[in-house]
Write an enzyme that holds these catalytic residues in place. Structure first.
Site, PDB file in Angstrom:
ATOM      1  N   HIS A  99     -33.205 -22.867  12.210  1.00 34.15           N
ATOM      2  CA  HIS A  99     -34.072 -22.408  13.296  1.00 34.15           C
ATOM      3  C   HIS A  99     -35.478 -22.999  13.199  1.00 34.15           C
ATOM      4  O   HIS A  99     -36.475 -22.298  13.271  1.00 34.15           O
ATOM      5  CB  HIS A  99     -34.123 -20.882  13.350  1.00 34.15           C
ATOM      6  CG  HIS A  99     -32.806 -20.262  13.701  1.00 34.15           C
ATOM      7  ND1 HIS A  99     -32.628 -18.914  13.808  1.00 34.15           N
ATOM      8  CD2 HIS A  99     -31.598 -20.811  13.970  1.00 34.15           C
ATOM      9  CE1 HIS A  99     -31.362 -18.650  14.130  1.00 34.15           C
ATOM     10  NE2 HIS A  99     -30.728 -19.803  14.228  1.00 34.15           N
ATOM     11  N   LYS A 147     -30.525 -53.318  48.167  1.00 32.06           N
ATOM     12  CA  LYS A 147     -30.714 -52.643  49.458  1.00 32.06           C
ATOM     13  C   LYS A 147     -29.560 -52.934  50.397  1.00 32.06           C
ATOM     14  O   LYS A 147     -29.106 -52.058  51.135  1.00 32.06           O
ATOM     15  CB  LYS A 147     -32.035 -53.088  50.089  1.00 32.06           C
ATOM     16  CG  LYS A 147     -32.279 -52.473  51.469  1.00 32.06           C
ATOM     17  CD  LYS A 147     -33.656 -52.783  52.006  1.00 32.06           C
ATOM     18  CE  LYS A 147     -33.836 -52.119  53.382  1.00 32.06           C
ATOM     19  NZ  LYS A 147     -35.213 -52.293  53.901  1.00 32.06           N
TER      20      LYS A 147
END
Length: 546
Positions: free
Chosen positions: A300, A142
């Site tokens: 596919h 922070k």
């Protein structure tokens, strides 16, 4: 604000002590940094001759409660959170004897590793939840305008290199990147704890209810943490951006035990595309259904070629013969080391264009030949162990999570409702077809002959059309290979709703069928099989793949 910040005092408290002695030694000897440390880390540093101020001396308060309370103190968090540019903050720090801490080096208790053990107890898991570590990391992150925070040993060299260039300081840009890394780590840590605890409670509740817990008991909350593995050139289509992410170690049940696709070594070739990953995943999962040497050729999302053999070269030849046209531009998955002969057969004999070749390993001779196809993506997984336990798929507004579907039914549990029973040879083909059929898009029909998938009917809106398509392809394959059509084994991923499926299959030479059973009209299908002299097997398990 926004300037380089000198490191004069550091707090070091790590579980993973890789490189920490060398890091601390450089901080002290090269830059005169004062080191504060805790417990085991302090002992390791002291034994290496690094001057250390114990945390209890710094705070004036002893470690207690088996180490649960040691860094949760205003002198620690005040020294981390104090804004150096605020006269009020600095005055309050001076009033309470709080000294500034310029660098925090912390990594956390190994919660994820602890709960990965199947024998972990609830008490042991709870004791491996780190409290002070995440608190210090978050406080330091922070205040990244002034404080450098490091949670990963891989960043030690980066910090020292920057300090050497900036007279013992770090830059704001580096501190912000390190802060972002901290919040990613603490988020992952909290997610691992939350997911484990929710899963534990879900299983406990299932047990209390007197039910037999399934392999996966869906918890009340299910958080995931993913780490980017690489950016992709584009997604399913060129206008879609995409990346591939790997599951964090604490979510290992979403990956195969030791040989996941994401994480496989790419030996050569262009980067994998979004579609390559999808097809490679389907092919790799399919080929691992087999204990014997097997090859899957996939296009596919459907296995256009599939076979087993005495070795993988024979298996490849038989898989390619299933449908050479569709094999062009496909994915080849092999469940054994790839020898030179297999490469020669697809590259020189068949001149097959292949997008991806995936296998546990490759012989040196095979790699030498493969290197001549510079664009071919070659992936080595290191093994062909079992499947992941769970899989997830996003849907609009949420995500579906389920157990992975594998073909693990015991043939001794199958039932044989027809008058004629399958021969041993038919049974071999049926079991082969059953394993491959699971990888075909539903409605799925797979026709097999001599342990090769020679006809596939994938993804049709009705099962009769799937059956017709599979049979037509099987007959074409037989004509192409110069063998007699008929004597086919057929697998259906779900039950037959009407006897018309059986009638179609019988008309095209199917002599044995394997399917889950369970239709209200099973008797009609059984009668149809008896009418045509077909042997039918019920497995009791459905294998849809959408």
């Amino acid at each position: 604000m926004g300037t380089d910040k000198k490191i004069s005092r550091a707090l070091i408290s790590v579980t993973d002590k890789t490189g920490v002695v060398e890091f601390a030694q450089s901080l002290v000897s090269d830059y005169g940094v004062e080191i504060i440390s805790t417990g085991g880390t302090a002992r390791v540093l002291e034994e290496a001759g690094v001057p250390v101020i114990p945390i209890e001396e710094f705070t004036g308060f002893p470690e207690m409660m088996d180490g649960r309370v040691k860094t949760l103190h205003p002198k620690v968090h005040g020294g981390l959170l104090c804004r150096r540019d605020s006269e009020q903050h600095m005055a309050e720090a001076a009033e309470h004897g709080i000294q500034m801490i310029d660098l925090v080096c912390v990594n956390l208790y190994e919660f994820e590793k602890t709960v990965a053990s199947p024998d972990v107890t609830f008490v042991d898991a709870i004791e491996h939840i780190d409290i002070g570590g995440p608190s210090m990391l978050r406080s330091a992150a922070k205040n990244n305008d002034s404080v450098t925070v490091v949670c990963d040993p891989d960043d030690y060299a980066r910090i020292l290199d920057e300090m050497s260039v900036h007279a013992g300081c770090t830059t704001l840009g580096t501190r912000r990147h390190l802060a972002a890394k901290v919040y990613t780590r603490t988020a992952s840590y909290d997610t691992a704890i939350s997911t484990w605890l929710n899963t534990y409670l879900a299983n406990e509740d299932a047990g209390a209810a007197g039910t037999t817990a399934p392999a996966f008991v869906p918890p009340a909350a299910f958080d995931l943490h993913l780490e980017k593995a690489q950016d992709l050139r584009y997604g399913e289509n060129p206008h879609q951006t995409a990346a591939v992410y790997r599951f964090a170690d604490s979510f290992g049940n979403f990956a195969s035990f030791a040989s996941p696709l994401v994480g496989a070594e790419q030996i050569q070739g262009k980067p994998l595309s979004y579609n390559n990953f999808l097809d490679a995943d389907a092919a790799w999962n399919a080929v691992r259904e087999f204990e014997e040497p097997a090859v899957i050729i996939l296009k596919h999302q459907n296995p256009c070629g599939s076979a087993t053999g005495e070795d993988v070269t024979e298996a490849y030849d038989r898989a390619f013969a299933c449908d050479p046209k569709s094999a062009f531009g496909g994915i080849i998955a092999v469940n054994r080391e790839v020898p030179l002969s297999l490469v020669e057969h697809f590259a020189d004999v068949n001149k097959q264009f292949v997008e991806v070749l995936i296998a546990p390993s490759f012989s040196p001779e095979a790699l030498e030949r493969l290197s001549k196809r510079t664009n071919l993506r070659v992936l080595a997984t290191g093994g062909a162990d079992g499947h992941a336990q769970l899989e997830a798929r996003t849907v609009d507004g949420g995500m579906l999570v389920q157990c992975v579907d594998t073909v693990d039914e015991d043939p001794s549990t199958f039932t044989f409702p027809t008058t004629r029973k399958p021969t041993d040879a038919e049974m071999e083909d049926l079991i082969f077809a059953w394993k491959v059929c699971k990888t075909v898009k539903s409605n799925a029909i797979l026709i097999a002959k001599d342990r090769a998938g020679i006809g596939m009917g994938p993804g049709q809106p009705n099962r009769v059309d799937s059956a017709l398509l599979a049979c037509q392809r099987a007959e074409e394959a037989c004509e192409r290979m110069g063998v007699e059509a008929g004597g086919f084994a057929c697998a259906s991923d779900a039950f037959f709703p009407f006897r018309d499926n059986v009638d179609v299959l019988a008309a095209h030479g199917v002599t044995a069928i394997i399917q889950p059973g369970g239709s209200v009209r099973d008797d009609e299908s059984i009668q149809a099989c008896d009418d045509h002299g077909i042997a039918m097997v019920f497995t009791g398990t459905r294998h849809f793949r959408h």
